[in-house]
Design a protein around this motif. Structure first.
Motif, PDB file in Angstrom:
ATOM      1  N   VAL A  93      15.504 -13.150  32.697  1.00  0.00           N
ATOM      2  CA  VAL A  93      15.997 -14.517  32.903  1.00  0.00           C
ATOM      3  C   VAL A  93      15.778 -15.303  31.616  1.00  0.00           C
ATOM      4  O   VAL A  93      14.904 -14.985  30.808  1.00  0.00           O
ATOM      5  CB  VAL A  93      15.256 -15.208  34.076  1.00  0.00           C
ATOM      6  CG1 VAL A  93      15.561 -14.516  35.386  1.00  0.00           C
ATOM      7  CG2 VAL A  93      13.763 -15.248  33.823  1.00  0.00           C
ATOM      8  N   GLU A  94      16.579 -16.327  31.449  1.00  0.00           N
ATOM      9  CA  GLU A  94      16.458 -17.176  30.270  1.00  0.00           C
ATOM     10  C   GLU A  94      15.721 -18.461  30.641  1.00  0.00           C
ATOM     11  O   GLU A  94      16.152 -19.204  31.528  1.00  0.00           O
ATOM     12  CB  GLU A  94      17.837 -17.519  29.709  1.00  0.00           C
ATOM     13  CG  GLU A  94      17.772 -18.339  28.431  1.00  0.00           C
ATOM     14  CD  GLU A  94      19.138 -18.584  27.828  1.00  0.00           C
ATOM     15  OE1 GLU A  94      19.224 -19.353  26.845  1.00  0.00           O
ATOM     16  OE2 GLU A  94      20.123 -18.027  28.360  1.00  0.00           O
ATOM     17  N   LEU A  95      14.618 -18.706  29.955  1.00  0.00           N
ATOM     18  CA  LEU A  95      13.827 -19.909  30.187  1.00  0.00           C
ATOM     19  C   LEU A  95      13.488 -20.530  28.839  1.00  0.00           C
ATOM     20  O   LEU A  95      12.954 -19.853  27.944  1.00  0.00           O
ATOM     21  CB  LEU A  95      12.540 -19.589  30.946  1.00  0.00           C
ATOM     22  CG  LEU A  95      12.704 -19.114  32.398  1.00  0.00           C
ATOM     23  CD1 LEU A  95      11.359 -18.671  32.953  1.00  0.00           C
ATOM     24  CD2 LEU A  95      13.288 -20.221  33.260  1.00  0.00           C
ATOM     25  N   ASP A  96      13.814 -21.786  28.697  1.00  0.00           N
ATOM     26  CA  ASP A  96      13.519 -22.515  27.461  1.00  0.00           C
ATOM     27  C   ASP A  96      14.112 -21.813  26.243  1.00  0.00           C
ATOM     28  O   ASP A  96      13.484 -21.745  25.171  1.00  0.00           O
ATOM     29  CB  ASP A  96      12.006 -22.669  27.283  1.00  0.00           C
ATOM     30  CG  ASP A  96      11.378 -23.432  28.435  1.00  0.00           C
ATOM     31  OD1 ASP A  96      12.047 -24.342  28.965  1.00  0.00           O
ATOM     32  OD2 ASP A  96      10.239 -23.113  28.805  1.00  0.00           O
ATOM     33  N   GLY A  97      15.309 -21.232  26.427  1.00  0.00           N
ATOM     34  CA  GLY A  97      15.991 -20.581  25.313  1.00  0.00           C
ATOM     35  C   GLY A  97      15.478 -19.198  24.991  1.00  0.00           C
ATOM     36  O   GLY A  97      15.927 -18.564  24.029  1.00  0.00           O
ATOM     37  N   VAL A 139      -1.288 -25.091  23.833  1.00  0.00           N
ATOM     38  CA  VAL A 139      -0.945 -24.938  22.411  1.00  0.00           C
ATOM     39  C   VAL A 139      -1.882 -23.944  21.733  1.00  0.00           C
ATOM     40  O   VAL A 139      -1.464 -23.139  20.888  1.00  0.00           O
ATOM     41  CB  VAL A 139      -0.996 -26.303  21.696  1.00  0.00           C
ATOM     42  CG1 VAL A 139      -0.776 -26.141  20.189  1.00  0.00           C
ATOM     43  CG2 VAL A 139       0.054 -27.242  22.281  1.00  0.00           C
ATOM     44  N   GLU A 140      -3.155 -23.987  22.102  1.00  0.00           N
ATOM     45  CA  GLU A 140      -4.132 -23.072  21.508  1.00  0.00           C
ATOM     46  C   GLU A 140      -3.893 -21.624  21.947  1.00  0.00           C
ATOM     47  O   GLU A 140      -3.995 -20.697  21.133  1.00  0.00           O
ATOM     48  CB  GLU A 140      -5.542 -23.503  21.914  1.00  0.00           C
ATOM     49  CG  GLU A 140      -5.973 -24.848  21.309  1.00  0.00           C
ATOM     50  CD  GLU A 140      -7.275 -25.345  21.889  1.00  0.00           C
ATOM     51  OE1 GLU A 140      -7.854 -24.636  22.751  1.00  0.00           O
ATOM     52  OE2 GLU A 140      -7.728 -26.446  21.514  1.00  0.00           O
ATOM     53  N   GLN A 141      -3.569 -21.430  23.210  1.00  0.00           N
ATOM     54  CA  GLN A 141      -3.411 -20.075  23.735  1.00  0.00           C
ATOM     55  C   GLN A 141      -2.037 -19.463  23.445  1.00  0.00           C
ATOM     56  O   GLN A 141      -1.925 -18.258  23.231  1.00  0.00           O
ATOM     57  CB  GLN A 141      -3.653 -20.074  25.251  1.00  0.00           C
ATOM     58  CG  GLN A 141      -5.087 -20.339  25.665  1.00  0.00           C
ATOM     59  CD  GLN A 141      -5.253 -20.314  27.178  1.00  0.00           C
ATOM     60  OE1 GLN A 141      -4.356 -20.712  27.922  1.00  0.00           O
ATOM     61  NE2 GLN A 141      -6.413 -19.865  27.630  1.00  0.00           N
ATOM     62  N   PRO A 175       2.986 -19.712  30.299  1.00  0.00           N
ATOM     63  CA  PRO A 175       3.078 -20.910  29.430  1.00  0.00           C
ATOM     64  C   PRO A 175       3.931 -22.016  30.037  1.00  0.00           C
ATOM     65  O   PRO A 175       3.535 -23.196  29.997  1.00  0.00           O
ATOM     66  CB  PRO A 175       3.721 -20.351  28.153  1.00  0.00           C
ATOM     67  CG  PRO A 175       3.343 -18.905  28.135  1.00  0.00           C
ATOM     68  CD  PRO A 175       3.372 -18.486  29.570  1.00  0.00           C
ATOM     69  N   GLN A 176       5.084 -21.638  30.619  1.00  0.00           N
ATOM     70  CA  GLN A 176       5.927 -22.651  31.263  1.00  0.00           C
ATOM     71  C   GLN A 176       5.219 -23.289  32.449  1.00  0.00           C
ATOM     72  O   GLN A 176       5.261 -24.512  32.644  1.00  0.00           O
ATOM     73  CB  GLN A 176       7.246 -22.007  31.738  1.00  0.00           C
ATOM     74  CG  GLN A 176       8.236 -21.705  30.637  1.00  0.00           C
ATOM     75  CD  GLN A 176       7.972 -20.369  29.967  1.00  0.00           C
ATOM     76  OE1 GLN A 176       6.998 -19.689  30.273  1.00  0.00           O
ATOM     77  NE2 GLN A 176       8.824 -20.002  29.028  1.00  0.00           N
ATOM     78  N   ASN A 190       3.104 -19.661  19.952  1.00  0.00           N
ATOM     79  CA  ASN A 190       4.460 -19.185  19.686  1.00  0.00           C
ATOM     80  C   ASN A 190       5.388 -19.358  20.889  1.00  0.00           C
ATOM     81  O   ASN A 190       6.567 -18.969  20.838  1.00  0.00           O
ATOM     82  CB  ASN A 190       4.435 -17.712  19.286  1.00  0.00           C
ATOM     83  CG  ASN A 190       3.679 -17.487  17.976  1.00  0.00           C
ATOM     84  OD1 ASN A 190       3.785 -18.306  17.058  1.00  0.00           O
ATOM     85  ND2 ASN A 190       2.924 -16.406  17.904  1.00  0.00           N
ATOM     86  N   SER A 191       4.863 -19.938  21.933  1.00  0.00           N
ATOM     87  CA  SER A 191       5.690 -20.164  23.114  1.00  0.00           C
ATOM     88  C   SER A 191       6.717 -21.261  22.853  1.00  0.00           C
ATOM     89  O   SER A 191       6.470 -22.196  22.078  1.00  0.00           O
ATOM     90  CB  SER A 191       4.808 -20.567  24.310  1.00  0.00           C
ATOM     91  OG  SER A 191       5.604 -21.029  25.392  1.00  0.00           O
ATOM     92  N   ALA A 192       7.850 -21.147  23.527  1.00  0.00           N
ATOM     93  CA  ALA A 192       8.880 -22.182  23.401  1.00  0.00           C
ATOM     94  C   ALA A 192       8.388 -23.512  23.948  1.00  0.00           C
ATOM     95  O   ALA A 192       8.953 -24.568  23.619  1.00  0.00           O
ATOM     96  CB  ALA A 192      10.143 -21.736  24.141  1.00  0.00           C
ATOM     97  N   ARG A 193       7.336 -23.465  24.784  1.00  0.00           N
ATOM     98  CA  ARG A 193       6.807 -24.690  25.373  1.00  0.00           C
ATOM     99  C   ARG A 193       5.723 -25.341  24.496  1.00  0.00           C
ATOM    100  O   ARG A 193       5.281 -26.461  24.782  1.00  0.00           O
ATOM    101  CB  ARG A 193       6.227 -24.393  26.758  1.00  0.00           C
ATOM    102  CG  ARG A 193       7.251 -24.315  27.857  1.00  0.00           C
ATOM    103  CD  ARG A 193       7.955 -25.633  28.039  1.00  0.00           C
ATOM    104  NE  ARG A 193       8.991 -25.580  29.057  1.00  0.00           N
ATOM    105  CZ  ARG A 193       9.753 -26.604  29.388  1.00  0.00           C
ATOM    106  NH1 ARG A 193       9.599 -27.759  28.780  1.00  0.00           N
ATOM    107  NH2 ARG A 193      10.684 -26.477  30.317  1.00  0.00           N
ATOM    108  N   ALA A 194       5.283 -24.688  23.428  1.00  0.00           N
ATOM    109  CA  ALA A 194       4.226 -25.237  22.574  1.00  0.00           C
ATOM    110  C   ALA A 194       4.621 -26.582  21.950  1.00  0.00           C
ATOM    111  O   ALA A 194       3.818 -27.538  21.969  1.00  0.00           O
ATOM    112  CB  ALA A 194       3.844 -24.220  21.502  1.00  0.00           C
ATOM    113  N   PRO A 195       5.837 -26.741  21.389  1.00  0.00           N
ATOM    114  CA  PRO A 195       6.210 -28.066  20.836  1.00  0.00           C
ATOM    115  C   PRO A 195       6.215 -29.154  21.896  1.00  0.00           C
ATOM    116  O   PRO A 195       5.743 -30.274  21.645  1.00  0.00           O
ATOM    117  CB  PRO A 195       7.623 -27.815  20.288  1.00  0.00           C
ATOM    118  CG  PRO A 195       7.708 -26.350  20.048  1.00  0.00           C
ATOM    119  CD  PRO A 195       6.885 -25.728  21.130  1.00  0.00           C
TER     120      PRO A 195
END
Length: 250
Positions: A116-120, A193-195, A166-167, A198-203
């Motif tokens: 599935v596509e999540l956050d690109g 952010v620490e863990q 992460p999401q 590189n997740s798309a949700r970090a920003p």
């Protein structure tokens, strides 16, 4: 045979009669016509005996045949009964196998990974993970933040190693922010952010950290966080939002 005895009795009676008759009466046995008559009677008796023997033989054969047919009918009836029982067992087995395969398909579908596509990003998750995630997300989109928070936390407990963590963690922090629990939301987003840098949700998590800091009146900390976001993830949509907020805070 019965008629053999009859013939013997007939001959014996005829001879006895002749012995009892006067001497001249013996002449009847010297008469060819009389002898022929007796022989004719004996032949007729013989034919009758033969016919009766044939009838008796045929009758016995018919009885034997009837008994054999009856035995065969009983055997056929018994075999038909066994066939019906076997057919019922086969139908039951077919139903059992159909139920088994249906349940097996459902179980496989529940654990079979799907992309599935999540956050690109394309991620691989099981159907059960995806369904539970969508339920929690639906609560969030409807503004039911308490129910959404509980559903996302349940997901975290059920699927600790999921690629969706992460999401899920981001939405848990967002639920706390929506419910006014800024300190808890700040802590959750910083941990994300620490863990998962590189997740798309970090920003987005960094932008949420700045929002919580602003809500907590920590403006200087918020500015630092926004600058870090722009520097670390310059191409992200969150970086563009961070730039606008920085300008608003000046």
């Amino acid at each position: 045979m019965p008629f053999s005895n009859l013939a013997q009795r007939f001959i014996f009676s005829a001879l006895t009669l002749c012995l009892l008759l006067p001497g001249p009466s013996w002449a009847i046995f010297e008469d060819n016509g009389a002898r022929s008559a007796i022989n004719g009677i004996l032949e007729r008796l013989k034919r009758i005996e033969d016919r009766l023997s044939l009838l008796e033989s045929t009758s016995q054969g018919q009885i034997t045949l009837a008994e054999s047919v009856a035995d065969k009918d009983r055997e056929i009836a018994r075999l038909r009964g066994e066939i019906e029982v076997a057919q019922n067992k086969i139908r039951q087995l077919e139903n059992d196998y159909e139920t088994l395969y249906t349940n097996l398909d459902k179980r496989i579908a529940a654990i079979e990974p799907k992309s599935v596509e999540l956050d690109g990003q394309i991620v691989s998750v099981s159907s059960s993970e995806y369904q539970e995630y969508q339920v929690a997300l639906a609560h969030f989109k409807e503004g039911n933040f308490e129910q959404a928070k509980q559903a996302f936390e349940l997901f975290q407990n059920n699927f600790k190693n999921s690629t969706l963590i992460p999401q899920v963690q981001y939405f848990v922090g967002s639920c706390h922010f929506a419910l006014g629990d800024y300190a808890q939301s700040l802590q959750i987003q910083q941990k994300l952010v620490e863990q998962y840098p590189n997740s798309a949700r970090a920003p987005d998590a960094l932008l949420s950290v700045a929002s919580n800091q602003i809500a907590l009146k920590a403006i200087n900390n918020a500015k630092s966080t926004l600058n870090l976001l722009i520097k670390t993830y310059p191409s992200s949509a969150a970086a563009q939002s961070a730039q606008k907020r920085l300008e608003a805070l000046q």
